[in-house]
Design a protein around this motif. Structure first.
Motif, PDB file in Angstrom:
ATOM      1  N   ALA A   1       0.829  -1.212   0.000  1.00  0.00           N
ATOM      2  CA  ALA A   1       0.000   0.000   0.000  1.00  0.00           C
ATOM      3  C   ALA A   1       0.862   1.261   0.000  1.00  0.00           C
ATOM      4  N   VAL A   2       1.942   1.257   0.748  1.00  0.00           N
ATOM      5  CA  VAL A   2       2.840   2.421   0.763  1.00  0.00           C
ATOM      6  C   VAL A   2       3.482   2.608  -0.610  1.00  0.00           C
ATOM      7  N   TYR A   3       3.940   1.513  -1.217  1.00  0.00           N
ATOM      8  CA  TYR A   3       4.527   1.602  -2.558  1.00  0.00           C
ATOM      9  C   TYR A   3       3.503   2.078  -3.584  1.00  0.00           C
ATOM     10  N   LEU A   4       2.270   1.611  -3.462  1.00  0.00           N
ATOM     11  CA  LEU A   4       1.222   2.042  -4.383  1.00  0.00           C
ATOM     12  C   LEU A   4       0.971   3.542  -4.253  1.00  0.00           C
ATOM     13  N   ALA A   5       0.893   4.041  -3.043  1.00  0.00           N
ATOM     14  CA  ALA A   5       0.659   5.475  -2.828  1.00  0.00           C
ATOM     15  C   ALA A   5       1.787   6.310  -3.434  1.00  0.00           C
TER      16      ALA A   5
END
Length: 183
Positions: free
Chosen positions: A156-160
């Motif tokens: 999720a952090v990488y996606l953001a």
């Protein structure tokens, strides 16, 4: 013998009945290699605007990484990028992640600049490259041994970060092009 009378408003050198309008000696209104249209405009890259936008994108990407970690670690309590005992901000890996996000944004800006100089539709190529890179980064945590919640939190952090970089640089690309008619 008298020359034939011309209709009212007729002047030599003008083709008043033609859809092109004036077709006098200077060539205006004459069909050219572009037909009856103006020559196509060529766009030029405003490198200053592009790189300032890239630097601001790098700052936003770094802050997105920090906010993502605060959300995942601090609020959701999922230990990502640092051991559980390191608190909401983690350890030095938080700075490394923020720095890595900023470097990724700068690398994407360089790629965008090169694409704008040498390819048609540079924005489309950028969207594909950033999207596929983001997908790789989102899938990467699932290839390592960790709890499922840590894998999802990391993804999720990488996606953001990827969404922030891609969306901002797409806007920067549109703003860094200036048209110049026929140059």
């Amino acid at each position: 013998m008298e020359p034939p009378r011309q209709p009212y408003g007729y002047e030599p050198g003008y083709d008043n009945g033609s859809p092109q309008g004036y077709s006098g000696p200077s060539g205006y209104g004459q069909p050219s290699e572009y037909g009856n249209q103006a020559p196509p405009s060529r766009s030029r890259v405003d490198a200053g605007r592009l790189w300032i936008g890239g630097l601001v994108t790098a700052l936003v990407a770094a802050l997105t990484a920090v906010v993502g970690l605060l959300l995942v670690r601090g609020i959701l309590g999922i230990p990502v990028f640092a051991p559980e005992g390191d608190g909401a901000m983690g350890d030095a890996s938080t700075g490394l992640l923020a720095g890595g996000a900023a470097l990724a944004a700068l690398a994407a800006t360089l790629l965008l600049h090169l694409l704008m100089l040498g390819t048609p539709q540079a924005g489309r190529f950028l969207v594909w490259i950033v999207s596929l890179t983001t997908v790789v980064m989102v899938l990467l945590p699932f290839t390592f041994y960790a709890s499922l919640e840590a894998q999802i939190g990391t993804a999720a952090v990488y996606l953001a970060i990827g969404v922030a970089i891609g969306s901002l640089l797409s806007a920067v690309a549109r703003g860094a092009v200036r048209g110049s008619q026929g140059q």
